[in-house]
Design an enzyme around this catalytic site. Structure first.
Site, PDB file in Angstrom:
ATOM      1  CG  HIS A 122       3.801  10.199   2.225  1.00 41.15           C
ATOM      2  ND1 HIS A 122       3.313   9.864   0.975  1.00 41.15           N
ATOM      3  CD2 HIS A 122       2.885   9.717   3.113  1.00 41.15           C
ATOM      4  CE1 HIS A 122       2.162   9.216   1.114  1.00 41.15           C
ATOM      5  NE2 HIS A 122       1.884   9.107   2.399  1.00 41.15           N
ATOM      6  CG  ASP A 159       0.619   3.479   2.955  1.00 41.11           C
ATOM      7  OD1 ASP A 159       0.852   3.351   4.168  1.00 41.11           O
ATOM      8  OD2 ASP A 159      -0.063   4.419   2.485  1.00 41.11           O
ATOM      9  CG  ASP A 243      -2.677   3.343   4.743  1.00 37.85           C
ATOM     10  OD1 ASP A 243      -2.275   2.452   3.981  1.00 37.85           O
ATOM     11  OD2 ASP A 243      -2.092   4.439   4.866  1.00 37.85           O
TER      12      ASP A 243
END
Ligand SMILES: [Zn+2]
Length: 308
Positions: A122, A159, A243
């Site tokens: 990110h 992810d 995740d």
């Protein structure tokens, strides 16, 4: 025939507030599961400024270095924190990824897993974001291109969150194919399929909440693998977040541990076909400790099997 595992105890010194999902316990859950496996264990070195400057401007480095508190924990944005030791941990994560690229391209290892934190996907060009300080996989990709002379590198980010930072750092470079699968809508809100990048080398695949492993496997085999095959990367880098697991508290995708094994096996098979099996995988998210440990172990087992 070797799989390298790169990590460092410094990655346990990056502290976040009580209740924060990106916590020391994540590595403490995952690393014991990798003990006793057939892995070449390497202490992740610190990234040098020159490594970080492959992807970030000097003012971002200066800002992150200046932001580390001498004591306590400092909040950089709603989700991102630094403690004493955070800079060192993030430099291990980036340095580990750079070293993993060196090992895989030199033949010291067939493939590699970088088990460091904080994650990186990110972090944007000039901004820490979403638990991340530096764009680890983008740095690794640029390192392979600029210093090893590769012409094409692919990044696959599985992810559950969009790798907005990686996209920001690599999308203008047509030598890098960036593929991200992520739940939408979900943090950070970017990653629509219409975002293909100025060079046409970004493939964003938005997943509906509740997407099952069966659907995900089809997306991988029908859409992602053909795109990778056509691009013919000389190195495959993975943003390995766990995740998208059904038990993860931050998202609503329904992958199981066996799905992460399948994804890893298929990506390694593709790498064997197009780039001599060269895969560098970097840990990103994964916030249910049991799911992270089990899925991360399955991921590493598949890397080891592919290296045989
Ligand atoms: Zn994530």
């Amino acid at each position: 025939m070797t799989t390298a595992l790169l990590t460092h105890p410094d990655c346990l010194n990056h502290l976040t507030p009580e209740g924060h999902p990106e916590r020391v316990a994540r590595l403490e859950a995952l690393l014991p599961r990798l003990e006793g496996k057939d892995l070449l264990r390497v202490r992740a070195p610190l990234a040098a400024d020159d490594d970080l400057l492959l992807a970030h401007p000097q003012d971002h480095l200066d800002a992150i270095k200046a932001a580390e508190p001498e004591r306590g924990i400092r909040q950089l944005d709603p989700d991102t924190w630094m403690s004493p030791g955070s800079l060192q941990a993030a430099l291990r994560a980036a340095g580990g990824a750079v070293r993993a690229v060196d090992m895989v391209l030199s033949g010291e290892a067939d493939n590699a897993f970088v088990a460091c934190r904080p994650p990186g996907h990110h972090a944007e060009t000039r901004a820490p974001m979403g638990f991340c300080l530096f764009g680890t996989v983008a740095i690794a990709a640029k390192h392979a291109l600029e210093r090893h002379g590769l012409e094409r590198v692919a990044i696959v980010d599985f992810d559950v969150h969009h790798g907005n930072g990686t996209q920001d750092l690599v999308q203008s470079d047509g030598r890098i194919l960036f593929v991200s699968t992520h739940q939408m809508p979900l943090y950070p809100g970017t990653g629509a399929p219409s975002e293909t990048g100025p060079a046409g080398t970004v493939l964003n695949i938005a997943l509906d909440e509740g997407t099952t492993g069966e659907v995900y496997r089809h997306i991988l085999t029908d859409t992602i693998l053909p795109r990778l095959r056509a691009f013919r990367p000389e190195l495959l880098i993975l943003s390995a977040g766990f995740d998208a697991h059904a038990n993860d508290p931050l998202a609503g995708i329904s992958l199981e541990t066996a799905d992460f094994a399948f994804v890893t096996e298929e990506l390694c098979r593709l790498a064997a076909e197009v780039c001599e099996g060269r895969v560098v995988s970097c840990l990103e998210g994964g916030y249910d400790l049991d799911a992270l440990a089990e899925s991360g172990e399955a991921h590493v087992d598949a890397l080891i099997a592919a290296a045989r």
